[in-house]
Enzyme design. Structure first.
Site, PDB file in Angstrom:
ATOM      1  N   HIS A   1     -10.084   7.767  -0.407  1.00 22.17           N
ATOM      2  CA  HIS A   1      -9.567   7.431   0.927  1.00 22.17           C
ATOM      3  C   HIS A   1      -8.100   7.835   0.994  1.00 22.17           C
ATOM      4  O   HIS A   1      -7.303   7.440   0.133  1.00 22.17           O
ATOM      5  CB  HIS A   1      -9.693   5.934   1.190  1.00 22.17           C
ATOM      6  CG  HIS A   1     -11.114   5.437   1.159  1.00 22.17           C
ATOM      7  ND1 HIS A   1     -11.920   5.404   2.278  1.00 22.17           N
ATOM      8  CD2 HIS A   1     -11.881   4.963   0.139  1.00 22.17           C
ATOM      9  CE1 HIS A   1     -13.112   4.918   1.957  1.00 22.17           C
ATOM     10  NE2 HIS A   1     -13.115   4.642   0.653  1.00 22.17           N
TER      11      HIS A   1
ATOM     12  N   HIS B   1      -1.416   0.800   6.588  1.00 21.82           N
ATOM     13  CA  HIS B   1      -1.462   1.439   7.911  1.00 21.82           C
ATOM     14  C   HIS B   1      -0.180   1.192   8.709  1.00 21.82           C
ATOM     15  O   HIS B   1       0.276   2.063   9.442  1.00 21.82           O
ATOM     16  CB  HIS B   1      -2.698   0.952   8.691  1.00 21.82           C
ATOM     17  CG  HIS B   1      -3.983   1.500   8.129  1.00 21.82           C
ATOM     18  ND1 HIS B   1      -5.192   0.882   8.261  1.00 21.82           N
ATOM     19  CD2 HIS B   1      -4.235   2.623   7.408  1.00 21.82           C
ATOM     20  CE1 HIS B   1      -6.136   1.592   7.659  1.00 21.82           C
ATOM     21  NE2 HIS B   1      -5.570   2.654   7.123  1.00 21.82           N
TER      22      HIS B   1
ATOM     23  N   GLU C   1     -21.560  -2.718  -1.714  1.00 19.27           N
ATOM     24  CA  GLU C   1     -20.294  -3.176  -2.321  1.00 19.27           C
ATOM     25  C   GLU C   1     -20.288  -4.688  -2.416  1.00 19.27           C
ATOM     26  O   GLU C   1     -19.614  -5.268  -3.261  1.00 19.27           O
ATOM     27  CB  GLU C   1     -19.107  -2.702  -1.469  1.00 19.27           C
ATOM     28  CG  GLU C   1     -18.331  -1.579  -2.105  1.00 19.27           C
ATOM     29  CD  GLU C   1     -17.058  -1.260  -1.344  1.00 19.27           C
ATOM     30  OE1 GLU C   1     -17.122  -1.067  -0.112  1.00 19.27           O
ATOM     31  OE2 GLU C   1     -16.001  -1.174  -1.987  1.00 19.27           O
TER      32      GLU C   1
END
Ligand code: 6MZ
Length: 335
Positions: free
Chosen positions: A11, A59, A197
């Protein structure tokens, strides 16, 4: 593990260097959290929920075009330094610069920075892009992301190779996004899906029935899931992310990984990856080293793992695939 390698599950924003994250947060006058101040804590406390607490902070730090460009360049440099020669980076489009840069521009920015980096460096690293859906952000946002992916793919953009469903696995459901993923697949794109996950067997079964081109993680599974996969078309390649898996499952070590040993010993199609090189403070060679150490593999078996992953790339261009295979083989023959 200095042989040429391929990385298939990474990612972009999760790959941010800790030093860059601290730097960007300092510039924004955002207090640096405790886990970022102490390198020992960085390594030991990234549980699944802590990971999903740190992504909003990343972010926030990477909320301008210049910060995003920096993260792209540094991420490519880090993988190149680790002798990764083919890299599929994935990222979720979002707005930047207080909304003046839209999602499509976000993707264009990532792509142009990748191209520029390749041209400037004259490197042998081949970077490619997978466009992600963040399952916690709902179907409308996902549709926008998939429209961007389809448009770039239709234009024949040579860097855009596939799409991904990821994000916090405790939020949203696979079913909500299935129709969208079906559409991109029909458009000819490759699809990878994060699966298992967390414990949610019903969802894992739905994902296996969908038969994505690759599966991410695939940790919380039972015999029934493997039998279903076998019955309904056979192996689906798995992107394993060892350190990430140990941390998000809260394991004591890689020896407790639920499927790694079985996958490697049975010669299952797998790739070994970093997931979020910054968040998990790792790199590909370290991941391979940890797998080798845990399972007692020699360098030929590890090379076999890397070689096997070459077959799993989403790259559609035959010549590029051949180039990757040749470069990896050259490295392996040199050991
Ligand atoms: C699921 C993950 C993830 O897209 O902003 N992401 N999704 N499981 C994981 N395991 C730990 N690690 C990262 O990169 C950060 C985003 O990638 C996804 C999350 O949606 C996270 O916000 P980008 O470049």
């Amino acid at each position: 593990m200095d042989i040429p390698k391929v990385e298939l599950h990474s990612h972009l924003n999760g790959s941010i260097r800790n030093s860059t994250l601290k730097d960007l947060l300092t510039n924004l006058s955002v207090p640096i959290p405790r886990t970022l101040q102490n390198p020992e804590l960085e390594e030991s406390t990234r549980t699944l929920s802590e990971c999903f607490e740190i992504f909003p902070l990343i972010h926030l730090a990477v909320s301008t075009s210049s910060a995003l460009r920096r993260v792209v360049r540094e991420t490519l440099s880090d993988f190149e330094s680790d002798n990764v020669i083919y890299l599929e980076l994935r990222t979720t489009p979002r707005t930047l610069d207080s909304g003046s840069v839209g999602k499509r521009e976000y993707v264009d920015l990532v792509l142009s920075e990748m191209k520029k980096w390749v041209e400037d460096k004259g490197t042998r690293l081949i970077p490619r892009l997978i466009i992600s859906i963040d399952r916690s952000r709902g179907v409308e946002e996902a549709r926008e992301n998939m429209d961007i992916a389809k448009e770039l793919f239709k234009m024949g953009h040579d860097y855009v190779v596939g799409v991904d469903l990821g994000g916090n696995p405790t939020k949203g459901t696979f079913k909500e996004f299935k129709g969208l993923l079906e559409e991109v697949r029909t458009a000819g794109m490759k699809v990878t899906v994060h699966a298992g996950e967390v414990d949610n067997l019903e969802e894992v079964n739905d994902i296996v029935a969908f038969r994505p081109d690759r599966l991410g993680h695939f940790l919380c599974v039972d015999d029934g899931v493997w039998e279903k996969m076998e019955r309904e078309g056979g192996d689906i390649p798995i992107e394993v992310c060892p350190t990430s898996n140990v941390m998000t499952l809260g394991l004591e070590g890689l020896g407790q990984h639920p499927i790694l040993e079985r996958l490697v010993k049975e010669g299952y199609p797998v790739s070994i990856n970093t997931d979020d090189a910054g968040v998990f403070n790792t790199k590909q060679s370290l991941e391979l080293y940890r797998v080798a150490e845990t399972l007692g593999l020699n360098e030929y078996t590890v090379s076999g793992l890397v070689w096997g992953a070459v077959d799993l790339v989403f790259e559609g261009n035959r010549r590029t695939r051949a180039r990757v295979a040749r470069d990896v083989m050259k490295g392996i023959k040199g050991i």
